[in-house]
Every structure is written in structure tokens, then in C-alpha cells.
Motif scaffolding. Structure first.
Motif, mmCIF file in Angstrom:
data_model
loop_
_atom_site.group_PDB
_atom_site.id
_atom_site.type_symbol
_atom_site.label_atom_id
_atom_site.label_comp_id
_atom_site.label_asym_id
_atom_site.label_seq_id
_atom_site.Cartn_x
_atom_site.Cartn_y
_atom_site.Cartn_z
ATOM 1 N N PHE A 1 -25.436 66.995 -29.540
ATOM 2 C CA PHE A 1 -24.862 68.204 -30.127
ATOM 3 C C PHE A 1 -24.389 67.934 -31.555
ATOM 4 O O PHE A 1 -24.711 68.688 -32.483
ATOM 5 N N ILE A 2 -23.630 66.860 -31.736
ATOM 6 C CA ILE A 2 -23.124 66.524 -33.072
ATOM 7 C C ILE A 2 -24.281 66.190 -34.008
ATOM 8 O O ILE A 2 -24.269 66.541 -35.185
ATOM 9 N N ASN A 3 -25.290 65.542 -33.465
ATOM 10 C CA ASN A 3 -26.450 65.179 -34.281
ATOM 11 C C ASN A 3 -27.169 66.416 -34.814
ATOM 12 O O ASN A 3 -27.661 66.429 -35.947
ATOM 13 N N SER A 4 -27.216 67.464 -34.004
ATOM 14 C CA SER A 4 -27.927 68.685 -34.412
ATOM 15 C C SER A 4 -27.046 69.638 -35.217
ATOM 16 O O SER A 4 -27.523 70.316 -36.127
ATOM 17 N N LYS A 5 -25.746 69.674 -34.911
ATOM 18 C CA LYS A 5 -24.848 70.636 -35.557
ATOM 19 C C LYS A 5 -24.019 70.044 -36.693
ATOM 20 O O LYS A 5 -23.447 70.773 -37.497
ATOM 21 N N GLY A 6 -23.926 68.714 -36.728
ATOM 22 C CA GLY A 6 -23.060 68.088 -37.718
ATOM 23 C C GLY A 6 -21.642 67.967 -37.185
ATOM 24 O O GLY A 6 -21.396 68.201 -35.993
ATOM 25 N N PRO A 7 -20.673 67.603 -38.037
ATOM 26 C CA PRO A 7 -19.281 67.470 -37.587
ATOM 27 C C PRO A 7 -18.824 68.708 -36.823
ATOM 28 O O PRO A 7 -18.994 69.835 -37.294
ATOM 29 N N SER B 1 -15.907 70.510 -33.824
ATOM 30 C CA SER B 1 -14.600 70.452 -33.163
ATOM 31 C C SER B 1 -14.795 70.319 -31.658
ATOM 32 O O SER B 1 -15.895 70.548 -31.138
ATOM 33 N N VAL B 2 -13.714 69.985 -30.981
ATOM 34 C CA VAL B 2 -13.762 69.853 -29.519
ATOM 35 C C VAL B 2 -14.175 71.176 -28.884
ATOM 36 O O VAL B 2 -14.986 71.210 -27.951
ATOM 37 N N SER B 3 -13.636 72.277 -29.408
ATOM 38 C CA SER B 3 -13.961 73.604 -28.860
ATOM 39 C C SER B 3 -15.448 73.909 -29.012
ATOM 40 O O SER B 3 -16.093 74.423 -28.090
ATOM 41 N N GLU B 4 -15.989 73.591 -30.178
ATOM 42 C CA GLU B 4 -17.415 73.845 -30.430
ATOM 43 C C GLU B 4 -18.292 72.993 -29.513
ATOM 44 O O GLU B 4 -19.293 73.474 -28.968
ATOM 45 N N ILE B 5 -17.893 71.747 -29.343
ATOM 46 C CA ILE B 5 -18.668 70.849 -28.479
ATOM 47 C C ILE B 5 -18.595 71.313 -27.026
ATOM 48 O O ILE B 5 -19.602 71.326 -26.313
ATOM 49 N N ALA B 6 -17.389 71.697 -26.600
ATOM 50 C CA ALA B 6 -17.203 72.162 -25.220
ATOM 51 C C ALA B 6 -18.052 73.396 -24.949
ATOM 52 O O ALA B 6 -18.708 73.504 -23.905
ATOM 53 N N GLU B 7 -18.058 74.314 -25.908
ATOM 54 C CA GLU B 7 -18.843 75.539 -25.743
ATOM 55 C C GLU B 7 -20.341 75.232 -25.801
ATOM 56 O O GLU B 7 -21.127 75.749 -25.005
ATOM 57 N N GLY B 8 -20.716 74.371 -26.734
ATOM 58 C CA GLY B 8 -22.133 74.052 -26.914
ATOM 59 C C GLY B 8 -22.736 73.263 -25.767
ATOM 60 O O GLY B 8 -23.925 73.398 -25.471
ATOM 61 N N ILE C 1 -12.978 65.851 -24.316
ATOM 62 C CA ILE C 1 -12.013 64.929 -24.937
ATOM 63 C C ILE C 1 -12.112 63.539 -24.309
ATOM 64 O O ILE C 1 -12.102 62.524 -25.011
ATOM 65 N N ASP C 2 -12.224 63.494 -22.986
ATOM 66 C CA ASP C 2 -12.354 62.202 -22.288
ATOM 67 C C ASP C 2 -13.633 61.479 -22.716
ATOM 68 O O ASP C 2 -13.629 60.268 -22.951
ATOM 69 N N ALA C 3 -14.721 62.243 -22.818
ATOM 70 C CA ALA C 3 -16.003 61.648 -23.205
ATOM 71 C C ALA C 3 -15.969 61.175 -24.657
ATOM 72 O O ALA C 3 -16.489 60.099 -24.982
ATOM 73 N N ILE C 4 -15.352 61.970 -25.523
ATOM 74 C CA ILE C 4 -15.248 61.591 -26.941
ATOM 75 C C ILE C 4 -14.417 60.320 -27.095
ATOM 76 O O ILE C 4 -14.736 59.446 -27.909
ATOM 77 N N VAL D 1 -16.769 59.158 -34.794
ATOM 78 C CA VAL D 1 -15.546 58.975 -35.592
ATOM 79 C C VAL D 1 -14.851 60.318 -35.782
ATOM 80 O O VAL D 1 -15.496 61.371 -35.792
ATOM 81 N N LYS D 2 -13.546 60.249 -35.922
ATOM 82 C CA LYS D 2 -12.765 61.462 -36.154
ATOM 83 C C LYS D 2 -12.774 61.779 -37.641
ATOM 84 O O LYS D 2 -12.430 60.941 -38.472
ATOM 85 N N VAL D 3 -13.165 63.012 -37.972
ATOM 86 C CA VAL D 3 -13.210 63.430 -39.372
ATOM 87 C C VAL D 3 -11.844 63.957 -39.799
ATOM 88 O O VAL D 3 -11.255 63.495 -40.771
ATOM 89 N N LYS D 4 -11.335 64.916 -39.042
ATOM 90 C CA LYS D 4 -9.993 65.461 -39.266
ATOM 91 C C LYS D 4 -9.590 66.283 -38.054
ATOM 92 O O LYS D 4 -10.442 66.831 -37.348
ATOM 93 N N TYR D 5 -8.310 66.352 -37.813
ATOM 94 C CA TYR D 5 -7.783 67.113 -36.682
ATOM 95 C C TYR D 5 -8.580 66.797 -35.410
ATOM 96 O O TYR D 5 -8.560 65.685 -34.925
ATOM 97 N N ASP D 6 -9.296 67.822 -34.880
ATOM 98 C CA ASP D 6 -10.099 67.567 -33.672
ATOM 99 C C ASP D 6 -11.591 67.703 -33.976
ATOM 100 O O ASP D 6 -12.387 68.074 -33.112
ATOM 101 N N VAL D 7 -11.964 67.379 -35.208
ATOM 102 C CA VAL D 7 -13.368 67.443 -35.628
ATOM 103 C C VAL D 7 -13.951 66.028 -35.623
ATOM 104 O O VAL D 7 -13.350 65.096 -36.169
ATOM 105 N N TYR D 8 -15.124 65.898 -35.020
ATOM 106 C CA TYR D 8 -15.734 64.575 -34.858
ATOM 107 C C TYR D 8 -17.160 64.569 -35.394
ATOM 108 O O TYR D 8 -17.853 65.586 -35.385
#
Length: 270
Positions: A32-38, A40-47, A56-59, A69-76
């Protein structure tokens, strides 16, 4: 043979980092991160259609593995190591030779296996053919250096594709145990794959594997070398003992026989 095992080594490396069978969510997050880029947890959960807690546990595990890596706040975002991991997987999936091998075999193409699954299938078919159509799960797991859980995942996958069949078999002592056997459909596929045809017709390899209780040529050689290197010093040390002298002669014949057997087996595989 070399290409095959280099690909399988890559598979094993990837699996050792993120288990294919037990860490599906971690792979989903990486994809998901590879295709969408940085993200958030919410975006990843929804995606990925998972709860925030699970994500969060998996991250957290992916961070421990230095893949995210954590970029900022809850963005990875993916780390360099994470990008490298996905590049290896991408190269594996897009391997031209693998795709050609799969497409050349219409039966194999019909069961819809991807290149990653292809090599597990080859190893399982090979093990079954060597072991009278029965899958020796423990031995395969040990020789390939993969977890039993991961191996079970692929076995179940191929059971669903009717290549193997799950049966309950009664032992000599009346104990019921679960076995996996090669089906007629599985044999039909196996006998059309060039490398398996060579193994099927390679009597030297079959004898070598049987005598060393191995499933692969490389494993057989390692066991032979271990046996010969460990037994040689003992025979030399006790060479003046009459019975050991006889054993030494037998040992020498074993050395000659297994060396020739290994050479003939290798030649027949080429």
C-alpha cells in the motif's frame, strides 16, 4: 538448476524477513505504501481493510525490521531497506524466464500460479516424486530452511488447486496422521515440467537421494561430505585394528561409489 536455486534463495530471504504465511498484513502495508507513498494509519487501515489497531501493531513490527520509517505524526513511508525488499520481490515476480516456464506448460498455467508460488510448487512436486508421491513435510521444511507454517500455507494452496490431496493415514501402531499425496492432476503437471522430467528419469540422482535420505542434490552432497569427513579420521586413527581395516576398505568403496554416483547424477541433470 543454478537459476532455480538463486530464485528460491531470494524467496527464502524475503520470507525470513516478512513471513509470507503469517504476516499478510505486513505485506499489504508495504504494498500500500509503495503504491500510494507516505500514508497515515487511517489511510492504510482503510486501504487494506483492517482495523487501526491491527495496522499499528503491524507497522510497529515493520519499524522493528527497519522496513518502514515514521515521517511525521502517524504518517509512515518505506525505508531504503523496505524499498530494496519490494524491488527484490518485484524482480522475482517479473522474472521473464519464470513466466516463460509457466506459460509453456499449459497445465501449470491453468492452475494460475505466480512465479513465487512456482518455485514452491516445483520443490513440493520434486519431493513428492522422490518420496513415492507423499509429501514429507518435516523434511521439506528442514531442507529448504523455511518455517513449517510457511510450507503448510503453500501446501494448502496447492491442495485447493487439486495438485495435492490431504488424507488421513493409519500408522503401524494404529495412530492416525495427516498426509499429503500427489494427485493424478499433480502428476500430469509434474511430468510436463522439464526439470522434473529429468529428475524422474535420473536413476543416479534417485539412488543418491535415497541413500542419503535427502530431497535435494545439494543436501545429499553435504550429508555425504559430513559422513566421509567425520568417519575418515576415526578410520585412520584405528587403522591397525583388524576390524577397522576391513571397515576402511568398505569406506573406500563407499567413497568411490558415491563420488561416481554424484558425478553421474549431476551430469544427467544438465
Amino acid at each position: 538448476m543454478t537459476m532455480g536455486y538463486s530464485v528460491f534463495d531470494t524467496l527464502r530471504e524475503l520470507d525470513s524477513i516478512v513471513d509470507f504465511a503469517r504476516a499478510k498484513l505486513q505485506w499489504d502495508i508495504l504494498f500500500f505504501i509503495n503504491s500510494k507513498g507516505p500514508s497515515s494509519v487511517s489511510e492504510i487501515a482503510e486501504g487494506t481493510n483492517n482495523s487501526k489497531k491491527a495496522v499499528i501493531d503491524a507497522i510497529r513490527k515493520l519499524i522493528d525490521k527497519e522496513l518502514v520509517v515514521k515521517v511525521k505524526y502517524d504518517v509512515y513511508d518505506l525505508s531504503e531497506k523496505g524499498k530494496e525488499l519490494l524491488n527484490k520481490l518485484n524482480d522475482l515476480i517479473n522474472n521473464k524466464t519464470l513466466k516463460e516456464n509457466i506459460m509453456e506448460n499449459s497445465d501449470l498455467a491453468s492452475v494460475n500460479v505466480n512465479p513465487a508460488q512456482y518455485f514452491y510448487l516445483i520443490e513440493l512436486l520434486k519431493a513428492a516424486l522422490i518420496n513415492n508421491d507423499i509429501l514429507p513435510i518435516e523434511r521439506i521444511s528442514r531442507e529448504l530452511g523455511i518455517s513449517r507454517q510457511t510450507l503448510k500455507y503453500y501446501v494448502d494452496l496447492f491442495v485447493n488447486k487439486k495438485i495435492f490431496k490431504k488424507i488421513n493415514k493409519k500408522s503401524l501402531f494404529g495412530k492416525i496422521r495427516t498426509c499429503y499425496i500427489l494427485t493424478s492432476e499433480g502428476k500430469k503437471i509434474a511430468y510436463k515440467i522439464p526439470i522434473l522430467i529429468k529428475i524422474r528419469n535420473n536413476i543416479f540422482l534417485k539412488i543418491l537421494l535415497k541413500t542419503t535420505f535427502s530431497l535435494r542434490y545439494e543436501s545429499a552432497l553435504i550429508r555425504l561430505m559430513a559422513f566421509l569427513s567425520l568417519s575418515a579420521p576415526i578410520i585412520i586413527y584405528y587403522r591397525n585394528v583388524s576390524i577397522v581395516h576391513i571397515i576402511g576398505i568398505i569406506w573406500l568403496y563407499i567413497l568411490i561409489f558415491t563420488t561416481l554416483l554424484s558425478i553421474f547424477a549431476y551430469t544427467a541433470m544438465r
